[in-house]
Each structure stands twice: as C-alpha cells, then as structure tokens.
Design an enzyme around this catalytic site. Structure first.
Site, PDB file in Angstrom:
ATOM      1  N   ALA A 183       0.824  -1.291  -0.099  1.00 46.06           N
ATOM      2  CA  ALA A 183       0.043   0.020  -0.056  1.00 46.06           C
ATOM      3  C   ALA A 183       0.878   1.269  -0.004  1.00 46.06           C
ATOM      4  O   ALA A 183       0.548   2.314  -0.631  1.00 46.06           O
ATOM      5  CB  ALA A 183      -0.878  -0.064   1.027  1.00 46.06           C
ATOM      6  N   GLY A 220      -5.742  -6.362  -0.153  1.00 46.33           N
ATOM      7  CA  GLY A 220      -6.439  -5.455   0.410  1.00 46.33           C
ATOM      8  C   GLY A 220      -5.640  -4.316   0.748  1.00 46.33           C
ATOM      9  O   GLY A 220      -4.811  -3.880  -0.192  1.00 46.33           O
ATOM     10  N   GLU A 221      -5.685  -3.675   1.974  1.00 51.30           N
ATOM     11  CA  GLU A 221      -4.859  -2.705   2.296  1.00 51.30           C
ATOM     12  C   GLU A 221      -5.173  -1.221   1.659  1.00 51.30           C
ATOM     13  O   GLU A 221      -4.466  -0.436   1.996  1.00 51.30           O
ATOM     14  CB  GLU A 221      -3.280  -2.884   2.064  1.00 51.30           C
ATOM     15  CG  GLU A 221      -2.650  -4.025   2.603  1.00 51.30           C
ATOM     16  CD  GLU A 221      -1.252  -4.304   2.356  1.00 51.30           C
ATOM     17  OE1 GLU A 221      -0.631  -3.475   1.557  1.00 51.30           O
ATOM     18  OE2 GLU A 221      -0.604  -5.124   2.736  1.00 51.30           O
ATOM     19  N   GLY A 222      -5.888  -1.269   0.478  1.00 54.18           N
ATOM     20  CA  GLY A 222      -6.250  -0.396  -0.188  1.00 54.18           C
ATOM     21  C   GLY A 222      -5.573  -0.246  -1.603  1.00 54.18           C
ATOM     22  O   GLY A 222      -5.571   0.418  -2.463  1.00 54.18           O
TER      23      GLY A 222
END
Lengths: 359, 359
Positions: free
Chosen positions: A86, A324-326
């Site tokens: 990220a 995930g994480e953005g």
C-alpha cells in the site's frame, strides 16, 4: 446526484474531440462524479488520501485463516514504516497514508501517520453472537466519518479506503450475505489463501453467524435497497444491527469513511471485498452516499462481485488482486483522475476545428 | 528474457510482505520486465514517452469509415495544440508526447513536438494491391526505430505506442487476419463507430485485401510464430511482405518502435488494436522483442483479443476504450510503474518482522 450536472456532463462528453462513447467506462465515471459533485466538470480528485482501518476479529479463533492474528499488528507497523505494498502504491499515486486503529487487539506505540480510534481490542466471535454492540458499531462509524472529514479538511480531494485485519474476509462474506441475500457457499472466498478444509469451515462459520444472529436473507435485503430508495430510521436501525452483528470494526469505520466522504462531496474510491461489504452498510444507512463512490477494482474474492452488483458499481481494475490494504483503490486513482481530467482539458470539435462524424 | 533475472524476480515476489500471488497479474508484469531488463528489480519505467504515429490510408476510399480523411490532419493539429484525450492522459501520466508524421496525406506545418518521417502521402488501397512497397515499409519501420532510440536517448524509460489514422482499424484487421489466421468476419470491428452496412463492407474489404495480396492464412501464420521461435531471413521477408501488403505506415512505424524499444531494453506499453496488429509484425520480425512489451489495454475491437492471444499478452486495462491515440497505453502506465515499484520498495517478511503464513 445532481440531474443538471449529470446531463451537462453527458452532453460535454459528446462535444469532445473523440468518437462518442470511445472512452468506455471512464466516461461514466466522469459523468457520475459530475453528478455527485453537482459540478461540470467535477473537481480533479487530487490529491488522494488513503486511510487504512485496522482491527482484529474474534472469529479468528474459529480457524478461518492460516495467518496468526498478530500479523495485523505487524502489518500496521509495516505500513507506518512505509514497507507495505500500500505504501509503494500510495507513493506512485501521490497519496498520503493514514493508519487508523479502530480495533487492533494490542496496544500500539505512537507513530507519525497513526490515528487512534480504538473502539475495542477486536470484535467478539460473530459465529457465537453479535461481533459488536450497537454502541461499538456507532463509535467505529463515527471514527470513519471523523477521519474522512479531517483528511478533506487537510486538503484531500479523493479518499481511498484501506483495511487491515486478519480474518476480515470472513466478516465481509457474512455482511455480503446479510445485505444481498447471497448464499455463504458462493459469497465466501479463500481470502489471502486458505486450503479446501479451511474454506469449508469458513463457509460453515459464515452460515452459523447468520443463523446465530438471526439474520435471514430477506430481512437483510430489506435493509439495503439497491439504489435510490430514501433511507428511514427503521432501515437505518436494521442496517446497524447487521453491521454490529457480523461486521468488523474496520467495516463499520469504512462505512463511516464513505458517509464522511459523501458528506464532504469528495469521491471515495473503494478498494476490494472489505470495502464492498462496508459500502453495503453505508448504502443501507444512506443510499445516496454511493453516488460518490467509485469501485476501484474487483477482488478475486467471489463475494465482491455480488456486493458490486448490488451497489450498481463497475470496477475499474480487474487484475486478480487479493491483497487489501487499499491497493486496488490506489491503482484505480490515476484512472479516475484521467477520466475527470478529460472533462477539464480536452478540446471540443468546435474549438479544435475537427470535423465531426456525420450522424 | 534473462532466465536468472526471471527466477530472481519470482523468488523476490514471494519474500515480500503480502500473501503469495496476491498482486495477481501485476506480479507477472514485474517478473516479465525483470526478465526483459535482465535485472531484478527491473528499472522503474519512468518517465514515459508517448509517440503518436500518424498516417493516412488509401483504403479510406472504399468507404470503411464515416469519418473524413482530413480528420487525421486535424487531430495531428489537436495533439500538437495539447487538446486531445491523449494529451490529457499524458499529462496525468507525466509522459511526453511526440507526434510522428510517417504518412499523413497532407503537408504539415512545423510545430514543436512534431517529427517528420513522411514516407508517403498515405498508403495505396490495400484492397486493390499492396498498400506499401517493401521499401516504404522498411522506411517506416526505420522511422519507428529511430524515434524509439531518440526518445530513450532523451531520457525516456518507458515507451508508449500511439496512432492516428482514419481507416486504420481496417488495416489492423487485415494484419491480424494475415498474422493469426483469424477470419475477417470475427476480426473486423466497428472502429470508432460504423453502422451495420459499413461494417459489412469493411469485412468484405478485408477479405478482398487478403485475396488480392495472396495472403492465405497458413502462410501468414508461419510468419508469426507464437513465442520463442528464432527469427530467420525467410520468416522476416514473409513478415515484411504481409506488413507492406495490408499494413499502414503507422503500423510499420509502430512495429519499428517496438523493435527499437526492445533493442534499448526499455518496456514498451502497447495501446490498442493498431498497436496489437503492429506488434504481430514486430513479433514476426523478431519474436524476443515481445518480451519487452506490456499490453496496456484491451480495445473494444474484436480483432485485438485475437492479436493479444497470439502474442501471449494479457491486457492491464479493460474498460471498453476504442479511441486509440495511445490512450489505453497511457492509462496502463501507472499500473506498470506500481508493479515495478513493489519490487523496489516493499519490505520482505524478514526485514519487516512480519510472520509468514505457515505453509
């Protein structure tokens, strides 16, 4: 969405020096954001701010993932040290990174970039009863709203959702089933990588969560009308009950982040399945908030497609990410900027002296 | 591709703080570019340079498009004035824009950003005989090689292909049929928007072009071996014959641009169907050049998927764009940068103290 800005944006797209419709899905993004901002062209969605909401999950005890729970804390440290994917993607997109502790099961040392909104040391096990109390869910929602408000006040013109929470794809699957009526067997995926046996257990856990928390699909569907239906206090209570029963603290916070971004009329780029599940809650609480959302990507998790279909959002990036994480939201950010930039900078057939195709 | 760098890149991906494979197709991009550059991590593909190769087409006289031919010149002026979508996307990506006249059917005034490599005032009608002489095709190839070389010498670390040429999707369809054996009915699309009648005529024109120029599918397939086969003089001559017979001057120049980028060991992001058709010629001339190519996007043109499948490339952006100019390649650039940046900046499980998933 503002109908005048929507119509103006559509008409403007057709005057630009390009064949009509030739920017495909990006034209829709630009038009939607014009409607959401009630302005044509909509403001450039730069700079962007990523908020990674981190929390732990009581359901981890059920063995739904091979990753130990402490990886949540370790990854928070990795984000704060700038070492995660990220961070690399945020650097590429010129986005700031804020890590928000809404429910990590450990005390975190102070660090630049860390915001403290810890509501609990993780949720309770959603397969044995409600994951959160109503008060906890509201507190996490309010944390997300506050983070959105503060990031916009600090200059962000686009918000990107991020998450960290070992076992949070289990809670996401339960939310998606509850809000869309999808079956746990189809909505529950392999997360960051589980074997057949663990996957079967995960499906069963999601099923138990819906049963134990008395969430039949039709009640939940009622709480998340697909598009346009005005929210009401009754619906809002039903949505809150679903969120508290099977959501994670980061889901509640991301739902608040979406609501906060929408209130500030700033585009919110949703990351993957966790954000999609959270956005279902936001949509149930306030349907018009979704006008401000762009689906950054489609995750490899099967439930995500169900969530996006329910929200009526088309993902921009589709590269089998499941991190995930953005990360998926960050990848989409330059695409969203490009879509909006066209509205600001591209010449019209008239102004450029280009002959238009005879109709 | 360098096998040691490929293996090192794959192993490095698995040490990074993310679940294995969780970056999906982006991991493959980073690994491929490591192999192409013979370096792990591969160099960051920044800054990027877009070259828009512009040319006209004799086949325009056959009524394969509703757009008048002078739109090619008008759009060149639009690019040079900064008013086209490609300019907006290039600004977003931080890419320079060079317009190359390889065959526009008019004399162009001098302008900053315009390079003159005019080989002819457009091609001959490919449905009546060869579109180009062998010498013209070679001259256009060499122009593309020179542009690539000069852009890299000026600091570009990533090349992006762009094109402008009214009627060039017809030539693209013919090239794709000739190089892949696809049928004109499936490979010929609606370009920037044609009606049923025009589309039927376009398919027939492509069929005539293959017949008139004596390009049976099996000869052409032989000229474009799918991956890995060493090139030979005979194959090279066959490829040149196909390119000259049914290609456009911008197709030949883009094929040269790909070869030039590969020679400089710089990644080349291919735009849409025109670039895909040109890359088939480059692959037939020198198969290893494709190691340096990334497919920026998948165009709405049906032949493009056939070209990408033949090249073994997976497109990064898939948003129903059908504009050309390099727009799809420009959109993909930040995704390619993000993929490579991961290799440079992300921490390993060891260095970050993150617990790895038990295998």
């Amino acid at each position: 969405a503002d109908p005048r800005a929507l119509a103006e944006a559509r008409a403007h797209q057709d005057r630009l020096t390009k064949p009509r419709g030739s920017l495909g899905a990006l034209e829709d993004v630009a038009v939607r954001l014009a409607g959401a901002a009630a302005a044509c062209p909509p403001p450039m969605p730069e700079p962007a701010a990523l908020a990674i909401f981190a929390a732990d999950h009581g359901v981890h005890a059920r063995g739904v993932t091979p990753w130990p729970q402490e990886v949540t804390v370790q990854m928070v440290a990795n984000f704060l040290a700038g070492g995660a994917v990220a961070n690399a993607f945020a650097a590429q997109a010129g986005a700031s990174v804020t890590v928000v502790d809404v429910g990590v099961a450990a005390d975190l040392p102070d660090a630049p970039g860390l915001r403290r909104h810890k509501v609990a040391y993780g949720t309770a096990d959603l397969s044995r009863g409600p994951a959160m109390t109503r008060e906890q869910a509201v507190a996490a929602l309010e944390a997300g709203i506050a983070v959105a408000r503060d990031l916009v006040a600090a200059g962000a013109r686009c918000l990107i959702t991020g998450d960290m929470g070992i076992a949070n794809t289990t809670a996401s699957a339960a939310l998606i089933c509850a809000f869309t009526g999808a079956d746990p067997a189809t909505a529950t995926g392999r997360g960051t990588g589980v074997d057949d046996e663990t996957h079967a257990r995960k499906v069963e856990v999601v099923r138990e969560a819906l049963r134990v928390n008395d969430l039949p699909a039709d009640v939940a569907r009622d709480a998340a009308p697909a598009g346009g239906v005005a929210w009401s206090g009754v619906r809002q209570e039903a949505a809150l009950r679903v969120l508290a029963a099977v959501g994670g603290l980061e889901h509640a916070a991301i739902a608040g982040f979406v609501l906060g971004g929408a209130a500030a009329r700033v585009p919110v780029i949703l990351d993957g399945v966790i954000a999609g599940a959270a956005a279902l809650a936001a949509a149930a609480l306030h349907p018009a908030a979704i006008d401000h959302c762009v689906a950054g990507h489609r995750s490899a998790e099967p439930g995500h497609a169900a969530a996006l279909a329910h929200l009526g959002l088309r993902p921009l990036v589709d590269l089998e990410l499941r991190l995930g994480e953005g990360t998926g939201g960050l990848l989409a950010h330059p695409l969203v900027c490009a879509a909006v930039r066209v509205m600001h900078e591209v010449a019209t057939f008239d102004s450029a002296g280009v002959t238009e195709k005879p109709v």
